[in-house]
Design a protein around this motif. Structure first.
Motif, PDB file in Angstrom:
ATOM      1  N   THR A 144      -6.027 -10.296 -12.089  1.00 49.16           N
ATOM      2  CA  THR A 144      -5.703  -8.887 -12.269  1.00 49.16           C
ATOM      3  C   THR A 144      -4.315  -8.530 -11.745  1.00 49.16           C
ATOM      4  O   THR A 144      -3.592  -7.767 -12.382  1.00 49.16           O
TER       5      THR A 144
ATOM      6  N   ALA B 130      -1.181  -7.135 -13.868  1.00 50.00           N
ATOM      7  CA  ALA B 130      -0.557  -5.855 -13.546  1.00 50.00           C
ATOM      8  C   ALA B 130       0.940  -6.010 -13.298  1.00 50.00           C
ATOM      9  O   ALA B 130       1.742  -5.171 -13.729  1.00 50.00           O
TER      10      ALA B 130
ATOM     11  N   LYS C 220      -0.248   3.239 -11.324  1.00 47.21           N
ATOM     12  CA  LYS C 220      -1.433   3.790 -11.990  1.00 47.21           C
ATOM     13  C   LYS C 220      -1.237   3.870 -13.505  1.00 47.21           C
ATOM     14  O   LYS C 220      -2.151   3.561 -14.279  1.00 47.21           O
TER      15      LYS C 220
ATOM     16  N   LEU D  15      -1.632   0.509 -14.998  1.00 43.92           N
ATOM     17  CA  LEU D  15      -3.048   0.140 -15.062  1.00 43.92           C
ATOM     18  C   LEU D  15      -3.790   0.927 -16.139  1.00 43.92           C
ATOM     19  O   LEU D  15      -4.740   0.419 -16.733  1.00 43.92           O
ATOM     20  N   ARG D  16      -3.376   2.162 -16.389  1.00 49.38           N
ATOM     21  CA  ARG D  16      -4.004   2.936 -17.464  1.00 49.38           C
ATOM     22  C   ARG D  16      -3.696   2.326 -18.827  1.00 49.38           C
ATOM     23  O   ARG D  16      -4.601   2.081 -19.639  1.00 49.38           O
TER      24      ARG D  16
ATOM     25  N   THR E  58      -4.747  -2.062 -18.787  1.00 52.49           N
ATOM     26  CA  THR E  58      -5.843  -2.353 -17.868  1.00 52.49           C
ATOM     27  C   THR E  58      -6.195  -3.836 -17.902  1.00 52.49           C
ATOM     28  O   THR E  58      -6.575  -4.358 -18.948  1.00 52.49           O
TER      29      THR E  58
ATOM     30  N   PRO F  54     -13.054   0.436 -19.796  1.00 54.01           N
ATOM     31  CA  PRO F  54     -12.188   1.459 -19.204  1.00 54.01           C
ATOM     32  C   PRO F  54     -10.898   1.684 -19.979  1.00 54.01           C
ATOM     33  O   PRO F  54     -10.433   2.816 -20.088  1.00 54.01           O
ATOM     34  N   VAL F  55     -10.311   0.614 -20.536  1.00 58.99           N
ATOM     35  CA  VAL F  55      -9.042   0.789 -21.241  1.00 58.99           C
ATOM     36  C   VAL F  55      -9.199   1.708 -22.443  1.00 58.99           C
ATOM     37  O   VAL F  55      -8.287   2.462 -22.787  1.00 58.99           O
TER      38      VAL F  55
ATOM     39  N   HIS G  97      -9.058   5.130 -21.211  1.00 57.22           N
ATOM     40  CA  HIS G  97      -7.721   5.463 -20.738  1.00 57.22           C
ATOM     41  C   HIS G  97      -6.808   5.965 -21.851  1.00 57.22           C
ATOM     42  O   HIS G  97      -5.670   6.374 -21.572  1.00 57.22           O
TER      43      HIS G  97
ATOM     44  N   ASP H 284      -5.983  12.255 -14.339  1.00 51.89           N
ATOM     45  CA  ASP H 284      -7.044  11.291 -14.051  1.00 51.89           C
ATOM     46  C   ASP H 284      -8.231  11.906 -13.323  1.00 51.89           C
ATOM     47  O   ASP H 284      -9.294  11.275 -13.222  1.00 51.89           O
TER      48      ASP H 284
ATOM     49  N   PHE I 171     -10.694   7.379 -15.118  1.00 56.30           N
ATOM     50  CA  PHE I 171      -9.696   6.360 -14.785  1.00 56.30           C
ATOM     51  C   PHE I 171     -10.377   5.334 -13.898  1.00 56.30           C
ATOM     52  O   PHE I 171     -10.652   5.598 -12.723  1.00 56.30           O
TER      53      PHE I 171
ATOM     54  N   PRO J 204      -9.646   1.555 -13.531  1.00 56.78           N
ATOM     55  CA  PRO J 204      -9.078   0.210 -13.699  1.00 56.78           C
ATOM     56  C   PRO J 204      -9.680  -0.820 -12.750  1.00 56.78           C
ATOM     57  O   PRO J 204      -9.562  -2.026 -12.995  1.00 56.78           O
TER      58      PRO J 204
END
Length: 446
Positions: free
Chosen positions: A263, A267, A311, A314-315, A318, A348-349, A352, A376, A383, A385
């Motif tokens: 991860t 990122a 952030k 990550l949004r 992800t 989650p993506v 987002h 968020d 949100f 991630p």
């Protein structure tokens, strides 16, 4: 608002979940791997927020929207198994890891592991990073083409080797890093059999090497002590004063290294992409960081622009695109029947990018996370991630700290530029990555 699951027998009638099986044998696997965001958009438009697919040889039920994310990840009724959800992906590669535990066993191990992420431990990790980073970054090639994605992966591996393990032998480090790379890459192998020459078999061999390494080192690290994460786990105790077993420590070290490598390097790669795509933000962050020399643990909370950029990366990008669980019994959700034993997942993506929540969701806009806008905060699971609920990533603050420390060292030394040819398209896949190499160069600041 939370959505409470109910047993299937408590409310009827229920609707069978709509969906389709895709292509023979492979189902929707290739579509998901090609572009998961586009796949979710198509299926949601056709079937609505709840639908079934065929993926990796099984029927999967997909829940979209933050309500579905909260329903599955919060799981207030204990209707789903995290361990069984992840088993088909990583069960052989990361057995007994934290996300392959449920219930009281998970709570017990997580409570002990929390000691390795308390403030005093984090302060020590940040000091180790500050010592290691100048040596790592000064070896980067300047003013010549470099694969920024590979640079990100190697940097995170170098950091993990020093901060997590504290290994100094160069040959041993190379073997460890290769084993980690093989182990992580095997999680996305399409052929999941231990056949010679396959990515999956290399991953299993990497796992075996890592397990031997950590089991052989536990006694030495217990006696030596230190500030590394390995040392923290070796001395961590439960409420009754009991340590983790040697096997527990080896399992958790391998899992934590995987999580950090997978991860955090994803990122960091995405951050490199964003800072070269939007150079005005690179300069803005450089101006923010220049006031902190050297960067201390207490300074990390004084970098609002950096926090917002992290952030937003990550949004948009992800790292963990799918979070699976397996239903322990028949469950109802929004009038639909979820059969026992079925894999249920959220993405989650996908959440987002929902235009009903995010202003211009395709646009890179870190200020959407500012205290003035707080896009968020519209839903507690909008949100996500780092997942959510009882299994929310235990190392999420460590990851942000590591990214900020790396970025601080970079911004003080170089300007990151991207080679415009060949053009790079960011591919939305289960792990976000550039389609083709993310080529760029590091230009020394004058």
């Amino acid at each position: 608002m939370a959505v409470d699951p109910i047993d299937i027998n408590e409310e009827a009638p229920l609707i069978e979940i709509p969906g389709d099986k895709g292509l023979p044998l492979v189902g929707h696997t290739l579509e998901v791997l090609q572009d998961i965001q586009a796949f979710f958009d198509r299926k949601t438009r056709r079937y609505g927020p709840v639908f079934s697919t065929q993926f990796l040889g099984e029927t999967w039920i997909r829940l979209t929207g933050p309500e579905g994310c909260q329903f599955l990840l919060q799981d207030s009724g204990n209707h789903f198994s995290t361990a069984q959800g992840w088993a088909s992906f990583v069960g052989e590669l990361f057995p007994r890891g934290l996300m392959l535990k449920d219930g009281e066993e998970h709570r017990y191990h997580r409570r002990i592991m929390q000691a390795a992420f308390k403030k005093d431990a984090m302060v020590a990790y940040q000091a180790l990073m500050s010592c290691a980073l100048p040596d790592i970054v000064k070896r980067w090639p300047l003013d010549s083409p470099v694969d920024l994605a590979q640079l990100a992966r190697q940097t995170v591996l170098d950091m993990a080797s020093r901060v997590f393990i504290g290994e100094t032998d160069h040959q041993q480090l190379q073997q460890l890093q290769q084993a980690f790379r093989n182990n992580v890459e095997a999680t996305m192998a399409l052929v999941r059999k231990p056949w010679p020459g396959t990515k999956y078999n290399r991953g299993l061999q990497g796992r075996a090497f890592l397990e031997r390494y950590f089991l052989n080192k536990v006694s030495e690290v217990r006696a030596r002590g230190g500030d590394t994460l390995f040392a923290q786990l070796c001395r961590a105790k439960d409420e009754d004063g009991h340590n983790f077993t040697d096997q527990n420590i080896a399992d958790h070290m391998i899992f934590l290294m995987m999580a950090a490598q997978d991860t955090t390097s994803s990122a960091l790669t995405s951050l490199f992409y964003a800072l070269t795509e939007y150079p005005e933000w690179q300069e803005r962050l450089r101006e923010e960081h220049v006031a902190f020399k050297p960067l201390t643990y207490e300074d990390l909370g004084q970098l609002p622009d950096t926090s917002n950029v992290f952030k937003e990366v990550l949004r948009l990008f992800t790292p963990g695109a799918v979070i699976p669980r397996r239903a322990l019994h028949d469950v109802a959700y929004q009038g639909y029947r979820i059969p026992a034993g079925t894999i249920v997942s959220v993405s989650p993506v996908h959440n987002h990018y929902l235009p009903e929540y995010w202003r211009e969701p395709e646009r890179f806009d870190p200020e959407r996370f500012s205290t003035e806008r707080q896009e968020d905060k519209q839903h507690p699971f909008l949100f996500a991630p780092f997942s959510g609920g009882a299994h929310k990533c235990i190392g999420m603050h460590f990851s942000e700290m590591e990214i900020k420390c790396i970025l601080h060292e970079i911004l003080a030394r170089v300007r990151i530029e991207r080679d415009p040819k060949p053009a790079v398209r960011w591919q939305k896949a289960p792990v976000w990555h550039p389609k083709g190499k993310l080529m760029g160069r590091l230009v020394a600041l004058t």
